[in-house]
Design a protein around this motif. Structure first.
Motif, PDB file in Angstrom:
ATOM      1  N   MET A   1       0.837  -1.213   0.000  1.00  0.00           N
ATOM      2  CA  MET A   1       0.000   0.000   0.000  1.00  0.00           C
ATOM      3  C   MET A   1       0.862   1.249   0.000  1.00  0.00           C
ATOM      4  N   ALA A   2       1.804   1.259   0.972  1.00  0.00           N
ATOM      5  CA  ALA A   2       2.619   2.463   1.127  1.00  0.00           C
ATOM      6  C   ALA A   2       3.330   2.833  -0.166  1.00  0.00           C
ATOM      7  N   ALA A   3       3.601   1.832  -1.006  1.00  0.00           N
ATOM      8  CA  ALA A   3       4.309   2.099  -2.255  1.00  0.00           C
ATOM      9  C   ALA A   3       3.518   3.031  -3.164  1.00  0.00           C
ATOM     10  N   ASP A   4       2.168   3.059  -3.012  1.00  0.00           N
ATOM     11  CA  ASP A   4       1.337   3.936  -3.843  1.00  0.00           C
ATOM     12  C   ASP A   4       1.409   5.381  -3.397  1.00  0.00           C
ATOM     13  N   LYS A   5       1.836   5.565  -2.186  1.00  0.00           N
ATOM     14  CA  LYS A   5       1.817   6.923  -1.637  1.00  0.00           C
ATOM     15  C   LYS A   5       3.121   7.636  -1.999  1.00  0.00           C
ATOM     16  N   ALA A   6       2.965   8.891  -2.425  1.00  0.00           N
ATOM     17  CA  ALA A   6       4.171   9.661  -2.735  1.00  0.00           C
ATOM     18  C   ALA A   6       4.924   9.963  -1.451  1.00  0.00           C
ATOM     19  N   ASP A   7       6.248   9.935  -1.524  1.00  0.00           N
ATOM     20  CA  ASP A   7       7.079  10.318  -0.363  1.00  0.00           C
ATOM     21  C   ASP A   7       7.153  11.833  -0.283  1.00  0.00           C
ATOM     22  N   VAL A   8       6.809  12.341   0.886  1.00  0.00           N
ATOM     23  CA  VAL A   8       6.797  13.791   1.107  1.00  0.00           C
ATOM     24  C   VAL A   8       7.590  14.083   2.375  1.00  0.00           C
ATOM     25  N   VAL A   9       8.457  15.098   2.301  1.00  0.00           N
ATOM     26  CA  VAL A   9       9.167  15.510   3.521  1.00  0.00           C
ATOM     27  C   VAL A   9       8.502  16.744   4.107  1.00  0.00           C
ATOM     28  N   LEU A  10       8.530  16.829   5.410  1.00  0.00           N
ATOM     29  CA  LEU A  10       8.054  18.031   6.098  1.00  0.00           C
ATOM     30  C   LEU A  10       9.273  18.685   6.741  1.00  0.00           C
ATOM     31  N   ILE A  11       9.551  19.905   6.327  1.00  0.00           N
ATOM     32  CA  ILE A  11      10.729  20.601   6.852  1.00  0.00           C
ATOM     33  C   ILE A  11      10.253  21.762   7.722  1.00  0.00           C
ATOM     34  N   GLY A  12      10.707  21.782   8.964  1.00  0.00           N
ATOM     35  CA  GLY A  12      10.306  22.853   9.882  1.00  0.00           C
ATOM     36  C   GLY A  12       9.413  22.331  10.984  1.00  0.00           C
ATOM     37  N   VAL A  13       8.813  23.252  11.726  1.00  0.00           N
ATOM     38  CA  VAL A  13       7.974  22.873  12.869  1.00  0.00           C
ATOM     39  C   VAL A  13       6.809  22.006  12.370  1.00  0.00           C
ATOM     40  N   PRO A  14       6.635  20.796  12.961  1.00  0.00           N
ATOM     41  CA  PRO A  14       5.544  19.941  12.475  1.00  0.00           C
ATOM     42  C   PRO A  14       4.178  20.416  12.979  1.00  0.00           C
ATOM     43  N   LYS A  15       3.602  21.382  12.278  1.00  0.00           N
ATOM     44  CA  LYS A  15       2.313  21.949  12.684  1.00  0.00           C
ATOM     45  C   LYS A  15       1.231  20.882  12.551  1.00  0.00           C
ATOM     46  N   LYS A  16       0.328  20.867  13.548  1.00  0.00           N
ATOM     47  CA  LYS A  16      -0.591  19.730  13.698  1.00  0.00           C
ATOM     48  C   LYS A  16      -1.462  19.479  12.457  1.00  0.00           C
ATOM     49  N   LEU A  17      -2.089  20.552  11.957  1.00  0.00           N
ATOM     50  CA  LEU A  17      -2.992  20.360  10.811  1.00  0.00           C
ATOM     51  C   LEU A  17      -2.238  19.830   9.597  1.00  0.00           C
ATOM     52  N   ILE A  18      -1.005  20.258   9.452  1.00  0.00           N
ATOM     53  CA  ILE A  18      -0.215  19.813   8.294  1.00  0.00           C
ATOM     54  C   ILE A  18       0.169  18.349   8.476  1.00  0.00           C
ATOM     55  N   VAL A  19       0.640  17.988   9.657  1.00  0.00           N
ATOM     56  CA  VAL A  19       1.024  16.587   9.904  1.00  0.00           C
ATOM     57  C   VAL A  19      -0.205  15.688   9.745  1.00  0.00           C
ATOM     58  N   ASP A  20      -1.327  16.091  10.365  1.00  0.00           N
ATOM     59  CA  ASP A  20      -2.551  15.275  10.269  1.00  0.00           C
ATOM     60  C   ASP A  20      -3.016  15.162   8.822  1.00  0.00           C
ATOM     61  N   GLY A  21      -2.938  16.266   8.095  1.00  0.00           N
ATOM     62  CA  GLY A  21      -3.441  16.278   6.720  1.00  0.00           C
ATOM     63  C   GLY A  21      -2.574  15.490   5.749  1.00  0.00           C
ATOM     64  N   LEU A  22      -1.283  15.364   6.059  1.00  0.00           N
ATOM     65  CA  LEU A  22      -0.372  14.702   5.104  1.00  0.00           C
ATOM     66  C   LEU A  22      -0.084  13.245   5.473  1.00  0.00           C
ATOM     67  N   SER A  23      -0.302  12.888   6.754  1.00  0.00           N
ATOM     68  CA  SER A  23       0.114  11.550   7.206  1.00  0.00           C
ATOM     69  C   SER A  23      -0.634  10.434   6.493  1.00  0.00           C
ATOM     70  N   GLY A  24      -1.932  10.616   6.227  1.00  0.00           N
ATOM     71  CA  GLY A  24      -2.724   9.569   5.562  1.00  0.00           C
ATOM     72  C   GLY A  24      -2.371   9.445   4.092  1.00  0.00           C
ATOM     73  N   PRO A  25      -2.526  10.531   3.334  1.00  0.00           N
ATOM     74  CA  PRO A  25      -2.355  10.422   1.876  1.00  0.00           C
ATOM     75  C   PRO A  25      -0.916  10.216   1.412  1.00  0.00           C
TER      76      PRO A  25
END
Ligand code: 8YV
Length: 326
Positions: A1-25
């Motif tokens: 499954m994970a192979a279908d998901k694009a790899d995305v890096v988060l650089i900087g303070v892990p703001k909650k809405l951003i982490v929550d919004g990106l963790s699934g997709p």
């Protein structure tokens, strides 16, 4: 499954809405200062997208080069002087920012800072808290908004929101920008120093970066004159700090209100020692309401890109679809 998901890096303070919004997709890699090297090395070869959660966190060419498959950078904030746009353009990487959703908030802060600086509200509040009111009145302020003309440096979306508010306060507005803005009726000055000569108050709301570095220099401050007030809502780099500190110290201008600094959160100690400077810790867009909208836009831009759709707010230098370099 994970192979279908694009790899995305988060650089900087892990703001909650951003982490929550990106963790699934996405397959999300959070790069923190203390794990940066190892995390970049591990995620690097597969990374196609990035979220940068705001200045002072940067994404310069040397970092982007660690991600050879990078296609898209979703940056938090309307200003993107913390992103290496030249590198992005040269490598067909599309960058998005978070415009519009913060216009009114930043404009509110600009008016707040202007009023604080003109009427010395922070100084007066400190006076009360120090118990001095029982001894004497706080002195009448020498400056007032009533006889002022504001020269806006920059007349983009936020500049217009500030100008609308100034109209409500009965304050005349003129502006300087490289080119006159379509649909704007305020007087335009092609030269900064000419405008500074005609006004007593500058509000800076122009992008940062090399093209606006030290736009407010000793010559401009001299032209502004002894009643001059400088309000900086843009980036610290737009002001020549040495010239501004000297002008404030020698009372060549009246006062300054600064929301942004070159090496924030470090603030030059000379500013801290001046009683005619009002200093805010980069509060422009800093409410829960507006920051959530900015965070959501960072996520929504990445989701649109991942779905093969145009990102919602690409920056003008990297339009969608990405230009292919010859
Ligand atoms: C943010 C800003 O405070 O949007 C901008 O360009 O300066 C502010 O809204 C900043 O991006 C936070 O890092």
């Amino acid at each position: 499954m994970a192979a279908d998901k694009a790899d995305v890096v988060l650089i900087g303070v892990p703001k909650k809405l951003i982490v929550d919004g990106l963790s699934g997709p996405f397959s999300l890699h959070v790069i923190l200062k203390d794990n940066a090297e190892a995390a970049i090395a591990k995620a690097g070869p597969n990374v196609r997208g990035a979220a940068v959660t705001g200045a002072p966190d940067k994404m310069m060419g040397d970092v982007m080069a660690r991600f050879p498959k990078l296609e898209f950078v979703s940056s938090f904030g309307v200003g993107y002087d913390n992103i290496d746009v030249k590198y992005a353009v040269e490598h067909n990487i599309v960058v998005s920012n978070t415009p519009e959703v913060l216009n009114e908030e930043v404009a509110d802060t600009a008016l707040g800072l202007l009023l604080c600086t003109v009427r010395e509200f922070p100084q007066a509040e400190r006076f009360l808290r120090a118990g001095k009111w029982t001894e004497r009145q706080y002195p009448l302020t020498k400056a007032t908004l009533r006889d002022r003309t504001v020269g806006m440096v920059g007349m983009g979306r936020i500049g217009r929101a500030i100008a609308r508010r100034l109209e409500g306060f009965g304050v005349p507005v003129v502006y300087h920008s490289r080119n006159p803005q379509a649909g704007v009726s305020y007087k335009h000055y092609p030269k900064m120093v000419d405008m500074a000569r005609d006004v007593d108050t500058l509000i800076l709301i122009t992008p940062g970066g090399p093209s606006t570095r030290h736009l407010v220099n000793a010559e401009v401050l001299d032209a502004l004159g002894p009643w001059g007030i400088v309000i900086n809502m843009s980036r610290g780099t737009v002001v020549d700090d040495a010239a501004l500190i000297a002008a404030l110290k020698q009372r060549k201008i009246h006062a300054a209100g600064l929301d942004v600094f070159v090496n924030e959160p470090e603030v030059p100690k000379e500013y801290l020692e001046l009683d005619n400077a009002v200093l805010f810790p980069h509060l422009g867009s800093a409410t829960v309401y507006t920051r959530q909208k900015m965070e959501q836009l960072v996520v929504d831009n990445l989701l649109a890109w991942a779905a093969g759709k145009p990102p919602l707010t690409p920056i003008p230098e990297t339009p969608w679809p990405p230009k292919k370099q010859a």
